[in-house]
Design an enzyme around this catalytic site. Structure first.
Site, PDB file in Angstrom:
ATOM      1  N   TYR A 132       0.672  -1.315   0.141  1.00 39.91           N
ATOM      2  CA  TYR A 132      -0.108  -0.030  -0.047  1.00 39.91           C
ATOM      3  C   TYR A 132       1.021   1.248  -0.140  1.00 39.91           C
ATOM      4  O   TYR A 132       2.034   1.339   0.697  1.00 39.91           O
ATOM      5  CB  TYR A 132      -0.939   0.065   1.180  1.00 39.91           C
ATOM      6  N   TYR A 187      -0.701 -10.093   0.551  1.00 44.79           N
ATOM      7  CA  TYR A 187       0.464  -9.458   1.473  1.00 44.79           C
ATOM      8  C   TYR A 187       0.520  -9.953   2.765  1.00 44.79           C
ATOM      9  O   TYR A 187      -0.478 -10.352   3.415  1.00 44.79           O
ATOM     10  CB  TYR A 187       0.387  -7.905   1.407  1.00 44.79           C
ATOM     11  N   ARG A 219      -2.784 -11.858   3.893  1.00 45.81           N
ATOM     12  CA  ARG A 219      -4.297 -11.565   3.522  1.00 45.81           C
ATOM     13  C   ARG A 219      -4.397 -12.134   1.986  1.00 45.81           C
ATOM     14  O   ARG A 219      -3.571 -11.768   1.106  1.00 45.81           O
ATOM     15  CB  ARG A 219      -4.243 -10.011   3.541  1.00 45.81           C
ATOM     16  N   HIS A 247      -7.319  -8.522  -2.034  1.00 41.37           N
ATOM     17  CA  HIS A 247      -8.574  -7.713  -1.920  1.00 41.37           C
ATOM     18  C   HIS A 247      -8.673  -6.350  -2.347  1.00 41.37           C
ATOM     19  O   HIS A 247      -7.591  -5.590  -2.381  1.00 41.37           O
ATOM     20  CB  HIS A 247      -9.188  -8.047  -0.338  1.00 41.37           C
ATOM     21  N   HIS A 287     -10.675  -2.850  -1.049  1.00 44.49           N
ATOM     22  CA  HIS A 287     -11.539  -2.284   0.057  1.00 44.49           C
ATOM     23  C   HIS A 287     -12.486  -1.436  -0.461  1.00 44.49           C
ATOM     24  O   HIS A 287     -12.232  -0.655  -1.356  1.00 44.49           O
ATOM     25  CB  HIS A 287     -10.742  -1.258   1.010  1.00 44.49           C
TER      26      HIS A 287
END
Lengths: 137, 239
Positions: free
Chosen positions: B110, B149, B159, B162, B164
């Site tokens: 991110y 990640y 995770r 995905h 959000h």
């Protein structure tokens, strides 16, 4: 149809949700600020609070800072703010109400904002003896 | 402790709250000190029909729904489209809903100061977008497929990939923040956030569907994902 389930905002929500400053509901208003605390009494530094002043149709969003503080500029005569709390570790956002006017209208003592010289103070506690009242929603 | 609130209460994890998540799911460690422990109050009836904020075109910038065009160059990764409809639980489209998304880049990183995963940042990818649904309740984003990640929840925790999603419907009660996953991810059985949803059928509602029909030849893979918000008195109104 089944409704889509909730998932946490996670720790990185600010890149999507806080690109612009959305914490002013009334530019001529007063400050409402507070700290979000977890069940150990530690400030929650990666949370987001959204408030909605339905009487004025104004909405705001504030990310907590390095000390767990959120802040808004709100209408001085707002009675109640409908409030959502989002955070890493919260699989579903929580709903509460911030009462700024008549304290007797509050559902619970934890929902009454404290008048200060420069506005209002409203701390949110997720757990513990002084835990904020949240509403099923 | 004697509870000053003397109205009706429900426990924070009462399954009657919906097909929903277990908010103190032990496998997701951060819930332990953050999930509310005090019984929840019943919301006054009139607040179930409270209108929410309405967002207009002024909320948007021109390239907000194309995450591959926000920089001088193109981001690295599989170019995809993600689109679908925002509906109420009666199947009616919700018009003018604000849809905000954010995601990791193709390497699973991110663009956020707290993300220390040693995977490269992509100078051509910010990972954020927003749009309003059209008259048919439809939204569309162009982006790249995010990577999986690691995270610190438990040893060797990863995770599943995905995106959000954050949504505002017409009513305050329709607010939703959730995550969209990709079909067939091998990490599903190991992810406590995904598995905090009680009902396996409800978990499936977070999986996008690969759609060959809207995949653009020589250009991008298409995923379809519909989002269902609860009904309110306001559906059927025009935004």
């Amino acid at each position: 149809m089944r409704t889509t389930p909730s998932q946490t905002v996670g720790p990185f929500y600010s890149i999507g949700l806080c690109r612009r400053s959305d914490d002013v509901l009334d530019p001529d208003g007063v400050e409402l600020h507070g700290t979000l605390f977890d069940g150990r009494g530690d400030p929650v530094r990666d949370a987001m609070v959204e408030v909605w002043d339905p009487a004025a149709g104004s909405w705001g969003r504030s990310s907590t800072d390095g000390e767990g503080r959120f802040r808004f500029r709100i209408r001085p005569d707002a009675e109640v703010l409908e409030t959502f709390v989002f955070a890493r570790g919260l699989l579903r956002h929580q709903r509460t109400r911030i009462h700024l006017g008549d304290a007797r209208a509050a559902e619970d003592p934890t929902l009454v904002a404290v008048p200060m010289d420069d506005g209002f103070l409203f701390d949110i506690r997720m757990q513990g003896e002084q835990a904020t009242l949240f509403f099923a929603h | 402790m004697t509870d000053p609130y003397d109205g009706p209460v429900v426990l924070p994890d009462d399954p009657s709250l919906g097909p929903e998540v277990q908010v103190d799911f032990p496998g997701y460690r951060s819930t332990r000190w953050r999930a509310p422990s005090r019984p929840l109050a019943t919301l006054p009836e009139e607040l179930h029909a409270l209108r929410g904020p309405v967002f207009g075109e002024s909320t948007l910038d021109p390239l907000d729904n194309d995450l591959t065009s926000q920089h001088d160059g193109e981001p690295i990764g599989e170019r995809i489209s993600v689109s679908g409809r925002v509906l109420d639980d009666g199947g009616r489209p919700i018009r003018g809903a604000l849809v905000e998304i954010w995601q990791a880049n193709a390497c699973g990183r991110y663009r956020h100061e707290v993300d220390q995963h040693p995977a490269p940042l992509d100078p051509n990818f910010s990972g954020a977008g927003r749009c309003l649904t059209d008259d048919d309740g439809r939204y569309t984003f162009t982006t790249i497929k995010p990577g999986a990640y690691p995270w610190g929840n438990h040893p060797n925790a990863w995770r599943p990939a995905h995106i959000h999603f954050s949504l505002f419907g017409r009513a305050f009660e329709q607010r939703l923040v959730t995550q969209m996953y990709f079909p067939g991810d091998p990490l599903f059985p190991y992810d406590p956030i995904f598995n905090a949803i009680r009902d396996p059928k409800s978990r499936e509602l977070l999986l996008a569907r690969f759609d060959l029909a809207t995949t653009q030849p020589e250009w991008s893979l298409a995923f379809e994902w519909d989002i269902v918000l609860r009904s309110t008195p306001f559906e059927g109104e025009h935004a």
